[in-house]
Enzyme design. Structure first.
Site, PDB file in Angstrom:
ATOM      1  N   GLY A   1      15.324 -41.074  12.846  1.00 30.42           N
ATOM      2  CA  GLY A   1      15.822 -42.444  12.903  1.00 30.42           C
ATOM      3  C   GLY A   1      15.407 -43.265  11.704  1.00 30.42           C
TER       4      GLY A   1
ATOM      5  N   LYS B   1       6.618 -38.951  18.695  1.00 29.94           N
ATOM      6  CA  LYS B   1       7.377 -39.848  17.824  1.00 29.94           C
ATOM      7  C   LYS B   1       6.481 -40.194  16.644  1.00 29.94           C
ATOM      8  CE  LYS B   1      10.220 -44.049  18.123  1.00 29.94           C
ATOM      9  NZ  LYS B   1      11.546 -43.461  18.342  1.00 29.94           N
TER      10      LYS B   1
ATOM     11  N   LEU C   1      13.578 -33.121  16.764  1.00 32.62           N
ATOM     12  CA  LEU C   1      14.672 -33.412  17.689  1.00 32.62           C
ATOM     13  C   LEU C   1      15.585 -34.510  17.181  1.00 32.62           C
ATOM     14  CD1 LEU C   1      12.565 -33.439  20.986  1.00 32.62           C
ATOM     15  CD2 LEU C   1      13.851 -31.525  20.015  1.00 32.62           C
TER      16      LEU C   1
ATOM     17  N   PHE D   1      13.129 -45.485  11.505  1.00 31.46           N
ATOM     18  CA  PHE D   1      11.704 -45.771  11.374  1.00 31.46           C
ATOM     19  C   PHE D   1      10.813 -44.556  11.616  1.00 31.46           C
ATOM     20  CE2 PHE D   1      13.833 -49.685  12.863  1.00 31.46           C
ATOM     21  CZ  PHE D   1      13.663 -50.441  11.708  1.00 31.46           C
TER      22      PHE D   1
ATOM     23  N   ASP E   1      15.246 -53.413  23.200  1.00 35.67           N
ATOM     24  CA  ASP E   1      16.146 -52.515  22.458  1.00 35.67           C
ATOM     25  C   ASP E   1      16.779 -51.511  23.420  1.00 35.67           C
ATOM     26  OD1 ASP E   1      17.499 -51.354  20.381  1.00 35.67           O
ATOM     27  OD2 ASP E   1      15.778 -50.307  19.539  1.00 35.67           O
TER      28      ASP E   1
END
Length: 544
Positions: A287, A306, A284, A289, A397
Site C-alpha cells: 500500500g 503490517k 500479501l 504506507f 478509514d
C-alpha cells in the site's frame, strides 16, 4: 433416557415463542424484504460507553471500570471465578476441547481429551496447569478447556453464540441436514437454543431454532411432553428420533479453533516484541504506507505483519494508540497481538487467509457470491462497527480494502484508528490520491470532523462496493468532482441488481446531517434480518 412425563402441564405451559426477529435463515428467501423499523434499535441514537477507552465521539455515557467484563468486550475467558473443590476435597478437573501446540517454553502442549489440574487461574486468559496425562506443567489457554462432565465440554455446546453466527456456522459447506448445536439463549436468561440445519424443496438449506426451557426443578424441555434432567439426555433423545423437530439430531456442528487474544502469556501485558522474533514469509499486499506480510512469530505461530514505511507516523503516537487498540476485543475485529514500535513499525495481528474484502470481491471467490452472502458480510462488518460504536471509538478509514476475509466468509475489520496517526502531508491535507475522498463523509473530508457518524457514511459506500463486487465508488468522477457534487446533494444511484430497499439504507447513511444517519446497532439488526424479518424467531415442533 431421563425423559419424564409432565405432572402438571398447566404449571409448565408453553408460551408463544414468536417474535419479530427471525430465526429461519437460508438461501431460499427473496431479495429485498424490509424489516419493520420499530422492531429495531434506535435509528440514530448514541450508545453508552462500556469500557474505559477515551471518548472520541463526545458521548456522555459513563464508562464502566476496566475490571468489568462485558459480552464481547475486554475479557474473553470462558471460565471465570474461583476454582472450587468437590465435596471439600480435591480440585475441579478440566478437559481439553482442542489440540494445542506450545508457542513458548512457558506453554504446555496438549491433545484433545487430555485432563488437567489447574494450579493458578489468576492470569485471565492463560492458566497455569498440570497435565494428568503427561505430568507436565505450564500455561494453557483457558478457552481451550472446560470442566470435566460439564455442558461446556460437549462438542455440541457453543455457549454465547448469536443466532446469526449459529446460522453461519451450520450453513457452512459440508454440514449435512441434522447438523446441530446448542447455545445460550440471547433473550431468556438460563434458557438455551437448539439450532438445526434443515433442508426442503422450497427454502433449500436453512436453519431452524428451538427454545430449550429450564424447569424450576432444574430439568429441561422443548415440549412439556418430553422433559429431561440434563441437556445431555435431551440431546440423546432427539438424536434417536425427531419427535416433532424438523429432523433428528445427526452430528454436532464443527467447532473452529478458538481465537487467542494474545500470542502467549508473556505478551499479554508486555506486547512490544523483538523484531527478530518475527519472520516475514509471503508478501500479501503493498500500500501507500507500507506492506502486509504473512509471517510467523517464534517460528511456530502464523500471523499477519503490517510493516509501515519510516516517517508514516510517530512511534510514540502509534504506541499510545496501540494501547487502546489492544483493548478492543471482538470477533468481528482483527485482533492486535503485538507491535515493534521502533521504525520501521511492525503491527502484528491475527492472520486472515482470504485477504482483503476488496481483492476477494474483484479477483477471488467473491465474484460468484449472491446477494444473501453479500448482505451477511455487510451485517458482520456492521456488527464489528457496532462494537466500536459502543466503545466510543472511531475507525476513520472504513472501506472494503480494510476488511479482511477468512474461512466460511467470515469478515473482520482491520486498521481501525490508524488513519488518525498518518503524518503524510498530502494525506493530512485530505487532498490528492492518498486520501480516500470517495469513502469519506463531507464534514470529515472538508473540515476534518471525524465521528462514528462519518464512519456510518463510509459504511454506506462500502455497501456499494459489496453489491458491485469491488467497483470504485462514483464511477467516472474524480475526487474533486465527488466533493463538489456531494456537497450539492448528489448521491450515488441504485447499483444494478441492487434491491431498492438496500439502496435506501445506503441513502440513510449519506444524510447530510450526521446525526440523522443510523447507528451501527440499527444497521446490524436491519442487515441480519434483511431476508427474514417476517418469520418467527423460534420454531414450534410439529404438533408440540
Amino acid at each position: 433416557m431421563g425423559c419424564v412425563q409432565c405432572k402438571d402441564k398447566e404449571a409448565a405451559k408453553l408460551t408463544d415463542d414468536r417474535d419479530t426477529s427471525l430465526s429461519q435463515s437460508g438461501v431460499g428467501y427473496r431479495y429485498g424484504v424490509d424489516p419493520t423499523p420499530q422492531h429495531y434499535p434506535a435509528f440514530s441514537g448514541t450508545g453508552t460507553a462500556v469500557a474505559a477507552i477515551p471518548n472520541y465521539n463526545n458521548f456522555h455515557g459513563a464508562a464502566v471500570s476496566q475490571g468489568m467484563t462485558v459480552f464481547g468486550g475486554i475479557s474473553t475467558s470462558t471460565h471465570q471465578g474461583t476454582l472450587r473443590t468437590r465435596g471439600g476435597t480435591g480440585v475441579t478437573l478440566f478437559v481439553a476441547l482442542y489440540d494445542y501446540e506450545a508457542r513458548t517454553e512457558d506453554d504446555l502442549s496438549f491433545r484433545k481429551g487430555e485432563k488437567f489440574q489447574i494450579i493458578n487461574s489468576t492470569e485471565g486468559d492463560w492458566w497455569d496447569a498440570r497435565s494428568l496425562t503427561t505430568g507436565g506443567t505450564g500455561y494453557i489457554p483457558s478457552n481451550y478447556v472446560a470442566p470435566v462432565d460439564s455442558i461446556q465440554a460437549e462438542d455440541w455446546y457453543f455457549g454465547k453464540l448469536g443466532r446469526k453466527d449459529a446460522e453461519r456456522q451450520l450453513l457452512s459447506t459440508g454440514n449435512p441436514r441434522g447438523t446441530f448445536l446448542i447455545r445460550e439463549s440471547e433473550t431468556t436468561k438460563g434458557a438455551f437454543s437448539l439450532s438445526i440445519r434443515d433442508w426442503d424443496d422450497v427454502k433449500g438449506d436453512h436453519v431452524k431454532h428451538y427454545k430449550i426451557r429450564k424447569l424450576d426443578s432444574g430439568g429441561y424441555y422443548i415440549t412439556t411432553r418430553a422433559q429431561f434432567e440434563t441437556l445431555q439426555q435431551l440431546v440423546q433423545h432427539y438424536t434417536e428420533r425427531a419427535a416433532g423437530l424438523c429432523c433428528r439430531l445427526v452430528v454436532p456442528c464443527h467447532k473452529g479453533m478458538p481465537r487467542l487474544t494474545d500470542l502467549s502469556v508473556k505478551t499479554k501485558d508486555v506486547w512490544e516484541i523483538p523484531r527478530e522474533s518475527l519472520q516475514l514469509i509471503k508478501r500479501l499486499g503493498n500500500g501507500q504506507f507500507g506492506e502486509v506480510w504473512m509471517g510467523t512469530w517464534n517460528g511456530n505461530t502464523k500471523v499477519a505483519i503490517k510493516t509501515l514505511k519510516p516517517g508514516t507516523m510517530s512511534p510514540e503516537s502509534f504506541l499510545e494508540e496501540a494501547q487502546i487498540m489492544k483493548k478492543l476485543r471482538h470477533d468481528k475485529l482483527v485482533q492486535l497481538y503485538a507491535v515493534v514500535s521502533e521504525e520501521p513499525i511492525y503491527i502484528v495481528t491475527e492472520y486472515m487467509g482470504k485477504g482483503s474484502l476488496l481483492d476477494f470481491l474483484k479477483d477471488g471467490e467473491g465474484r460468484a457470491l449472491k446477494l444473501p452472502n453479500l448482505v451477511d458480510m455487510a451485517a458482520q462488518v456492521a456488527g464489528g462497527m457496532a462494537y466500536i460504536e459502543r466503545m466510543n471509538y472511531i475507525h476513520r478509514d472504513l472501506r472494503s480494502a480494510n476488511i479482511l476475509v477468512g474461512d466460511s466468509l467470515v469478515c473482520k475489520i482491520a486498521d481501525f484508528g490508524l488513519a488518525r496517526l498518518i503524518e503524510d502531508n498530502e494525506y493530512t491535507a485530505r487532498q490528492g490520491a492518498k486520501f480516500p475522498i470517495k469513502w469519506t463523509a463531507p464534514e470529515a473530508a472538508l473540515y476534518g470532523k471525524f465521528t462514528i457518524k462519518s464512519d456510518v457514511w463510509s459504511f454506506g459506500i462500502l455497501l456499494t462496493e459489496l453489491v458491485t463486487k469491488g467497483r470504485v465508488p462514483y464511477p467516472g468522477m474524480n475526487n474533486r468532482e465527488v466533493l463538489e457534487q456531494v456537497e450539492r446533494g448528489y448521491r450515488m444511484q441504485c447499483p444494478q441488481d441492487c434491491p431498492s430497499s438496500l439502496h435506501e439504507l445506503m441513502v440513510q447513511c449519506w444524510k447530510k446531517d450526521a446525526e440523522e444517519r443510523p447507528t451501527f446497532e440499527y444497521l446490524q439488526a436491519f442487515l441480519e434480518d434483511y431476508f427474514t424479518a417476517t418469520e418467527p424467531q423460534y420454531q414450534p415442533g410439529d404438533n408440540l
